[in-house]
Design a protein around this motif. Structure first.
Motif, PDB file in Angstrom:
ATOM      1  N   ALA A 162     -25.654 -25.146 -62.256  1.00 45.21           N
ATOM      2  CA  ALA A 162     -26.520 -23.837 -62.101  1.00 45.21           C
ATOM      3  C   ALA A 162     -26.040 -23.408 -60.828  1.00 45.21           C
ATOM      4  O   ALA A 162     -26.121 -22.512 -59.768  1.00 45.21           O
ATOM      5  CB  ALA A 162     -28.389 -24.372 -62.574  1.00 45.21           C
ATOM      6  N   ALA A 163     -26.437 -24.616 -59.731  1.00 43.61           N
ATOM      7  CA  ALA A 163     -26.254 -24.856 -58.607  1.00 43.61           C
ATOM      8  C   ALA A 163     -24.835 -24.557 -57.782  1.00 43.61           C
ATOM      9  O   ALA A 163     -25.004 -23.452 -56.865  1.00 43.61           O
ATOM     10  CB  ALA A 163     -26.222 -26.240 -58.127  1.00 43.61           C
ATOM     11  N   GLY A 164     -24.211 -24.685 -58.506  1.00 45.86           N
ATOM     12  CA  GLY A 164     -22.656 -24.431 -58.442  1.00 45.86           C
ATOM     13  C   GLY A 164     -21.965 -22.335 -58.224  1.00 45.86           C
ATOM     14  O   GLY A 164     -21.633 -22.557 -57.532  1.00 45.86           O
ATOM     15  N   ALA A 165     -22.888 -22.486 -59.502  1.00 43.84           N
ATOM     16  CA  ALA A 165     -22.676 -20.915 -59.977  1.00 43.84           C
ATOM     17  C   ALA A 165     -23.822 -19.754 -58.784  1.00 43.84           C
ATOM     18  O   ALA A 165     -23.171 -18.900 -58.715  1.00 43.84           O
ATOM     19  CB  ALA A 165     -23.056 -20.179 -61.727  1.00 43.84           C
ATOM     20  N   ILE A 166     -25.339 -20.070 -58.656  1.00 47.31           N
ATOM     21  CA  ILE A 166     -25.811 -19.311 -57.828  1.00 47.31           C
ATOM     22  C   ILE A 166     -25.146 -19.288 -56.315  1.00 47.31           C
ATOM     23  O   ILE A 166     -25.319 -18.376 -56.057  1.00 47.31           O
ATOM     24  CB  ILE A 166     -26.779 -20.333 -58.212  1.00 47.31           C
ATOM     25  CG1 ILE A 166     -27.720 -20.098 -58.839  1.00 47.31           C
ATOM     26  CG2 ILE A 166     -28.665 -19.843 -56.569  1.00 47.31           C
ATOM     27  CD1 ILE A 166     -29.050 -20.669 -59.106  1.00 47.31           C
ATOM     28  N   LEU A 167     -24.756 -20.710 -55.888  1.00 49.02           N
ATOM     29  CA  LEU A 167     -23.864 -21.171 -54.443  1.00 49.02           C
ATOM     30  C   LEU A 167     -23.045 -20.139 -54.205  1.00 49.02           C
ATOM     31  O   LEU A 167     -22.729 -19.687 -53.485  1.00 49.02           O
ATOM     32  CB  LEU A 167     -23.465 -21.953 -54.441  1.00 49.02           C
ATOM     33  CG  LEU A 167     -23.326 -22.365 -52.858  1.00 49.02           C
ATOM     34  CD1 LEU A 167     -24.377 -22.189 -51.582  1.00 49.02           C
ATOM     35  CD2 LEU A 167     -22.901 -23.873 -52.749  1.00 49.02           C
ATOM     36  N   ILE A 168     -21.701 -20.204 -55.099  1.00 50.65           N
ATOM     37  CA  ILE A 168     -20.635 -19.603 -55.570  1.00 50.65           C
ATOM     38  C   ILE A 168     -20.395 -17.639 -55.140  1.00 50.65           C
ATOM     39  O   ILE A 168     -20.737 -16.859 -54.559  1.00 50.65           O
ATOM     40  CB  ILE A 168     -19.868 -19.481 -56.042  1.00 50.65           C
ATOM     41  CG1 ILE A 168     -18.883 -21.155 -56.441  1.00 50.65           C
ATOM     42  CG2 ILE A 168     -18.525 -18.902 -56.643  1.00 50.65           C
ATOM     43  CD1 ILE A 168     -18.895 -21.504 -57.535  1.00 50.65           C
ATOM     44  N   VAL A 169     -21.742 -17.786 -56.197  1.00 52.88           N
ATOM     45  CA  VAL A 169     -22.014 -15.852 -56.359  1.00 52.88           C
ATOM     46  C   VAL A 169     -22.566 -14.697 -55.317  1.00 52.88           C
ATOM     47  O   VAL A 169     -22.357 -14.247 -54.881  1.00 52.88           O
ATOM     48  CB  VAL A 169     -22.669 -15.612 -57.674  1.00 52.88           C
ATOM     49  CG1 VAL A 169     -23.462 -14.316 -57.500  1.00 52.88           C
ATOM     50  CG2 VAL A 169     -22.131 -16.076 -59.180  1.00 52.88           C
TER      51      VAL A 169
END
Length: 260
Positions: free
Chosen positions: A35-42
């Motif tokens: 979740a953190a990776g997806a939010i940060l990248i997007v």
């Protein structure tokens, strides 16, 4: 000249009990990483990759970055199990142990890939939402869109489950059972039902599928022979031949120790 034998030191800051607790919560830890990776990248792409002020910098970016750093620390601890939880040929087998050499390459890859997998799950779920909206808006084509929605949802769920189980992946020995934590589910085999343990080559199609899922090419795995005649192949143990051979020997010693 005597050959020096390299002994693994207890280089983990965790006690065995603390490691087992961390491992128990590892699916939640992996979910946080995804979740953190997806939010940060997007959000990073929107803030710094899109012209204009439509997507301003917000607190979600540093929060997701901090969560990702905590995830990195937890993953590092999970990848350094203390010596007291690793199964050795010399034993003992009076408590649960990990056959650490089995599935090691895939376990590391699945865990490291969690942020990118989270991004893939995000886009898959976004596509599912758009497909559902399209089904409502165009009921005449609902059957085709529904099939696409089901396929995308299955991909998202399967990828999410695979990544959440990344730290669990591999074989675990207890005083009574061999536990195979596979990519999507767990199987348990009673110690007394195991007749033999063999290192075998993975068949063609499973090998292709594993390579596509994990970006790794390891053609050997463990196969059990059970008292009821079944011969399950444990893809959870898929690794290099040397690792599989070493793991198989540990399991044979564990099985033989049942009579002691």
């Amino acid at each position: 000249m005597t050959k020096r034998v390299r002994v693994r030191r207890n280089d983990s800051p965790l006690s065995p009990a603390a490691y087992w607790r961390l491992r128990f919560f590892s699916p939640l830890i992996m979910l946080v990483g995804m979740a953190a990776g997806a939010i940060l990248i997007v959000r990073s792409i929107l803030v710094w990759g899109v012209d204009g002020d439509e997507y301003p910098f917000g607190p979600d970016i540093p929060i997701s970055a901090a969560a990702l750093l905590l995830w990195v620390g937890a993953v590092a601890l999970l990848m350094l199990p203390p010596r007291g939880v690793i199964a050795l040929r010399s034993g003992p087998f009076d408590s649960r142990r990990l056959v650490w050499s089995l599935g090691r390459r895939f376990r590391a890859w699945n865990m490291i890939a969690a942020p990118i997998a989270g991004l893939a799950v995000f886009f898959s779920l976004s596509a599912v939402v758009l497909a559902v909206v399209s089904v409502v808006a165009a009921p005449a084509e609902a059957w085709l869109l529904a099939l696409g929605t089901v396929a995308l949802a299955a991909i998202a769920i399967g990828l999410g489950v695979l990544q959440m189980r990344g730290a669990l992946h591999g074989l675990q020995l207890t005083p009574t059972h061999l536990i195979a934590h596979g990519y999507l589910w767990t199987r348990r085999y009673p110690r007394g039902e195991i007749v033999s343990i063999n290192a075998v080559e993975v068949k063609f199609w499973p090998s292709i599928l594993l390579r596509a899922l994990t970006n790794r090419d390891a053609r050997h795995t463990i196969q059990l022979s059970l008292a009821n005649g079944a011969e399950p192949v444990l893809l959870a143990s898929n690794s290099r031949e040397t690792d599989v051979q070493a793991g198989a020997e540990i399991i044979r010693v564990w099985r033989s120790a049942a009579a002691d």
